[in-house]
Design an enzyme around this catalytic site. Sequence first.
Site, PDB file in Angstrom:
ATOM      1  N   GLY A 117       0.787  -1.229   0.000  1.00 41.51           N
ATOM      2  CA  GLY A 117       0.000   0.000   0.000  1.00 41.51           C
ATOM      3  C   GLY A 117       0.820   1.279   0.000  1.00 41.51           C
ATOM      4  O   GLY A 117       0.329   2.319   0.418  1.00 41.51           O
ATOM      5  N   THR A 153       1.920   3.003  -2.684  1.00 47.42           N
ATOM      6  CA  THR A 153       1.307   3.909  -3.648  1.00 47.42           C
ATOM      7  C   THR A 153       0.001   4.459  -3.092  1.00 47.42           C
ATOM      8  O   THR A 153      -0.282   5.653  -3.191  1.00 47.42           O
ATOM      9  CB  THR A 153       1.015   3.165  -4.950  1.00 47.42           C
ATOM     10  OG1 THR A 153       2.168   2.412  -5.306  1.00 47.42           O
ATOM     11  CG2 THR A 153       0.674   4.129  -6.053  1.00 47.42           C
ATOM     12  N   GLU A 183      -0.787 -37.307  -0.230  1.00 46.30           N
ATOM     13  CA  GLU A 183      -1.307 -36.197   0.581  1.00 46.30           C
ATOM     14  C   GLU A 183      -1.714 -36.673   1.974  1.00 46.30           C
ATOM     15  O   GLU A 183      -1.472 -35.990   2.962  1.00 46.30           O
ATOM     16  CB  GLU A 183      -2.487 -35.513  -0.115  1.00 46.30           C
ATOM     17  CG  GLU A 183      -2.155 -34.860  -1.454  1.00 46.30           C
ATOM     18  CD  GLU A 183      -1.003 -33.867  -1.389  1.00 46.30           C
ATOM     19  OE1 GLU A 183      -0.801 -33.237  -0.339  1.00 46.30           O
ATOM     20  OE2 GLU A 183      -0.282 -33.739  -2.397  1.00 46.30           O
ATOM     21  N   HIS A 239       1.351 -36.795   4.140  1.00 46.80           N
ATOM     22  CA  HIS A 239       1.718 -35.483   4.684  1.00 46.80           C
ATOM     23  C   HIS A 239       0.818 -35.133   5.868  1.00 46.80           C
ATOM     24  O   HIS A 239       1.282 -34.709   6.913  1.00 46.80           O
ATOM     25  CB  HIS A 239       1.486 -34.385   3.641  1.00 46.80           C
ATOM     26  CG  HIS A 239       2.541 -34.271   2.590  1.00 46.80           C
ATOM     27  ND1 HIS A 239       3.879 -34.230   2.879  1.00 46.80           N
ATOM     28  CD2 HIS A 239       2.450 -34.149   1.246  1.00 46.80           C
ATOM     29  CE1 HIS A 239       4.568 -34.095   1.751  1.00 46.80           C
ATOM     30  NE2 HIS A 239       3.718 -34.051   0.737  1.00 46.80           N
TER      31      HIS A 239
END
Length: 637
Positions: A202, A204, A420, A423
């Site tokens: 932020g 700008t 998956e 994990h």
Amino acid sequence: MNDLAKNIVLWIVIAVVVATVVSNFSTRAGADAPLKYSAFLEEVRTGSVDEVTFKGDQLKGTRKNGEKFIVNNPETDYTDLIGALEKANITFSKEPAERQSLLTQLLISSFPILLLIAVWVYFMRQMQGGAGGRGAMSFGKSRARLLGEDQVQVTFADVAGVDEAKEEVVEIVEFLKDPAKFQRLGGKIPRGVLMVGSPGTGKTLLARAIAGEAKVPFFTISGSDFVEMFVGVGASRVRDMFEQAKKHAPCIIFIDEIDAVGRHRGAGLGGGHDEREQTLNQLLVEMDGFEGTEGVIVIAATNRPDVLDPALLRPGRFDRQVVVPLPDVRGREQILKVHMRKLPLAEDVRPQVIARGTPGFSGADLANLVNEAALFAARANRRTVSMDEFERAKDKIMMGAERRSMVMDDQEKKLTAYHEAGHAIVGLSVPEHDPVYKVTIIPRGRALGVTMFLPEQDRYSISKRRLESKIATLFGGRLAEEMIFGPESVTTGASNDIERATEIARNMVTRWGLSDRLGPLTYSEESGEVFLGRSVTQHKHVSDVTAHAIDEEVRSLIDSNYKHAKSILEKHLDKLHKMAEALIKFETIDENQIKDIMQGRDPQPPAGWDDNAPPMGKSRDRGETPESPIGKPASQH
Ligand SMILES: Nc1ncnc2c1ncn2[C@@H]1O[C@H](COP(=O)(O)OP(=O)(O)OP(=O)(O)O)[C@@H](O)[C@H]1O
Ligand SMILES: [Zn+2]
């Protein structure tokens, strides 16, 4: 007129002819009438618009009477507009920007000619000794865009979550409102302000808000606009910009990416009098040259303050630094609220919950999240944006867009599901690991599947225990594949996991001083020297013996955590099977389903689940190799 001048005139005539032909051609190709943005908004309000398509920075629309029009959208952030469209019940969609129009192709093909003209004109100017040399093409004119005081509508209320930075710039607003009064009251006249912060925080926006609050004009230019192929052009652009600004004082000059010109002198090739250096010198001269009383304030932004030339930071130049940090949880909530203001929201929307789930997001990421959610709602023809859309937008930004069109065969799906699940189960069983929030085998971004962990708070440092848990979790995927399908069937899908585990282990040993054997020392040194945009890493030399010890230590960290992950999976083999089965069936499982599985129950199907629904997408599209995504949080595989 000498021959050279005649030649130039001839070429210019040719160029004008070419340009006319080309532009005629292009207007004939795109027959839609252009419409001013403000007129367009008015038509939206009065209800004469039927349909709108976003295309790059253009909007294409159809009126209810069938007329077509185009609008150049001046805004980068179109939540406001989407809100208005939704309120007026206008259908809209988003198309990718056109690849390359015929016009640009023509321009590109005529580029060599244009270049020749440019070179000639340039030499002409040089020969005339520069006096009155602002030739037909006015190279030296600054490219700064001027936004008049009425155009800057941004105020401090639009900038959220960076209260300290705002406090620091209040004084500048006071000064700009009435420079003479400010001086009378004995304030120290500010001149240059450097805003420092990561992309999208932020900077700008804050600079524009200063202009908006003080109601003064705002000149904006990017550092890279100064860097041109012609020597002297950048410097004259700087001169011109300051000239213009003084005419409009009090005002703000905003230079984005100042590092493009402001790099440490001598860091370029050869270090001689190159173009960039001249431009930088001119900038320094201009900043010294004006008296603060004139009421021109120069604000510059960068995310690399370390590469700036120290001369820029001396008193009287950019001697104030305002740090614009990434927002914390509270800040993210406020930023979300700012952007949500513009949308019709469903009652279940809770910005706080979204803020908690988005550590590391910048203001721009959050604005984007709100945008995406609005688009999801629009595509589903909803009248309000609900929490569900915000969740989907968050997942899209964090993990990449779902690629439902990509079809995995059953074997691949099974492998991915076990990977998956591996994990997830290791992640759920090791100490100090972030909670698992979602597991999916829908391909996203460049990954075949994703296990998402949700950091509960922003973290600024990580313990050794936690890092080891991370390593173990990273190995969970590959280990599960190996245990179920045998070592021969292991896929390349885990290569990125292994890379990351190794990197963590190596950093623990060589950079973070977390190895007992090697002690709290740093063994390699990255220097920040930047050369031609790339950072050159210099290695401090370590003896062969030390290098060997480092390798051994890294290996032992990996080995012990690999073994730990393996024992976890062996112990929870039943849960591994159950989770993989659930993934094959539901493709995505959430917190509650994960909890069910870990407590040995069958997971509940998600709301609205239909056992007889057809399976996912059909078309074939397999361009990329399976790898992990390049998303935000460090904890997805
Ligand atoms: N603190 C904030 N409050 C509200 N919106 C924000 C904030 N920070 C960023 N945004 C949103 O993100 C957009 C981009 O931010 P901006 O261009 O100001 O970032 P920047 O720091 O200048 O980025 P860069 O370094 O990439 O130029 C803004 O237009 C705004 O919509
Ligand atoms: Zn993985």
